[in-house]
Design an enzyme around this catalytic site. Structure first.
Site, PDB file in Angstrom:
ATOM      1  N   HIS A 157       0.850  -1.140  -0.048  1.00 29.18           N
ATOM      2  CA  HIS A 157       0.031   0.114  -0.144  1.00 29.18           C
ATOM      3  C   HIS A 157       0.791   1.124  -0.070  1.00 29.18           C
ATOM      4  CE1 HIS A 157       0.623  -0.645   4.196  1.00 29.18           C
ATOM      5  NE2 HIS A 157       0.247   0.727   4.429  1.00 29.18           N
ATOM      6  N   ASP A 189       5.842   4.703   5.137  1.00 31.23           N
ATOM      7  CA  ASP A 189       6.810   3.576   5.750  1.00 31.23           C
ATOM      8  C   ASP A 189       6.604   2.104   5.272  1.00 31.23           C
ATOM      9  OD1 ASP A 189       3.933   3.515   6.616  1.00 31.23           O
ATOM     10  OD2 ASP A 189       4.493   2.120   8.384  1.00 31.23           O
ATOM     11  N   HIS A 190       6.027   2.135   3.817  1.00 32.67           N
ATOM     12  CA  HIS A 190       6.093   0.934   3.038  1.00 32.67           C
ATOM     13  C   HIS A 190       6.773   1.129   1.822  1.00 32.67           C
ATOM     14  CE1 HIS A 190       3.532  -1.284   6.047  1.00 32.67           C
ATOM     15  NE2 HIS A 190       3.322  -0.220   6.332  1.00 32.67           N
ATOM     16  N   ASP A 243      -0.428  -3.755   6.273  1.00 30.68           N
ATOM     17  CA  ASP A 243      -1.074  -3.533   7.389  1.00 30.68           C
ATOM     18  C   ASP A 243      -2.536  -3.674   7.532  1.00 30.68           C
ATOM     19  OD1 ASP A 243       1.400  -2.390   7.858  1.00 30.68           O
ATOM     20  OD2 ASP A 243       0.510  -0.266   7.556  1.00 30.68           O
ATOM     21  N   HIS A 257       4.293  -4.753  10.662  1.00 34.00           N
ATOM     22  CA  HIS A 257       4.771  -4.214  11.857  1.00 34.00           C
ATOM     23  C   HIS A 257       5.012  -5.050  12.825  1.00 34.00           C
ATOM     24  CE1 HIS A 257       4.338   0.147  10.711  1.00 34.00           C
ATOM     25  NE2 HIS A 257       3.470  -0.188   9.814  1.00 34.00           N
TER      26      HIS A 257
HETATM   27 FE    FE Z   1       2.511   0.785   7.921  1.00 30.82          FE
HETATM   28 ZN    ZN Z   2       0.098   1.507   6.446  1.00 29.36          ZN
END
Ligand code: FE
Ligand code: ZN
Length: 243
Positions: free
Chosen positions: A56, A60-61, A133, A171
């Site tokens: 996505h 942070d990805h 996520d 995560h």
């Molecule tokens: Fe994330």
């Molecule tokens: Zn996310």
């Protein structure tokens, strides 16, 4: 034929997952928040980076994706639906598409909820699910864009995968997820056992993931709700949970 999966911790609590095809000397990387740890692994293993897989659009990805393409001329694959907010895609993926790595066929699953264009990648023969996520161990992603109905359907779809499926999520949230989960299901013995293990692993500085779908079905309250309404309720409680 299959691939090894190596966890690359990134940023505060992110996991990027490196898929290693030892026979061909190739790597695929899921959700590289940063490029540097991936480069280090490439050098260490002496492999070629073939493809970046994005679940996505969150920073942070995807943060390291463009850097990696510049350095290694690899491809970037991600959701067609999110093309406008992802790095330019060499392959735009849709629900149900077949992908392949290391001779293993993977299936692209659209799992909206955390974001509307969220994808998961399921490699049946490798018993591996990369779900970003959407599903976490003992938890699920926040509903930033999707509806409870969408998240409920997405989680149900993942829950239908074989129990032995390894769940590689985005995560290291398991300990705090578990503390919340215990408030929802204080009498769940599988959850208590999992939390004992999680405490042990974290004390030793070890990852708590991958989990397996079977263990999540037994202990993750977000997979155990009966309706989108119930899911929305515990998701809201979790949003406000401090622990
Ligand atoms: Fe994330
Ligand atoms: Zn996310």
């Amino acid at each position: 034929m299959s691939f090894e999966v190596i966890a690359l911790p990134m940023l505060q609590d992110n996991y990027s997952w490196a898929l290693i095809d030892h026979a061909q000397g190739k790597m695929a990387i899921v959700d590289p928040a940063e490029a540097a740890p991936v480069s280090q692994l490439i050098v260490q293993l002496g492999v070629t980076l073939a493809v970046v897989l994005l679940t996505h659009h969150h920073a942070d990805h995807i943060g390291g994706a463009e850097d990696l393409r510049r350095q290694y001329h690899c491809e970037i694959w991600g959701a067609a639906a999110d093309q406008y907010r992802l790095p330019s895609l060499d392959r735009a993926l849709h629900d149900g598409d077949a992908i392949a790595f290391a001779g293993v066929t993977g299936k692209v699953l659209a799992v909206p909820g955390h974001t509307v264009g969220h994808l998961a990648f399921y490699f049946a023969a490798a018993q591996a699910l990369f779900c970003g996520d959407t599903l976490f161990s003992l938890g699920c992603g926040r509903l930033f864009e999707g509806t409870p109905e969408q998240m409920f359907a997405s989680l149900a779809r993942l829950a239908a995968l074989p129990p032995a499926t390894r769940v590689f999520c985005g995560h290291e949230y398991t300990a705090s997820n578990g503390r919340f989960a215990l408030t929802v299901e204080p009498g769940n013995a599988d959850l208590a056992a999992r939390m004992a293990e999680v405490t042990h692993l974290r004390a030793a500085g070890l990852p708590t993931v991958p989990s397996t779908m079977g263990r999540e079905l037994a202990a993750n309250p977000f997979l155990r709700t009966a309706s989108p309404k119930e899911l929305a309720e515990i998701r809201k409680m979790k949003d406000n949970f401090r622990g």
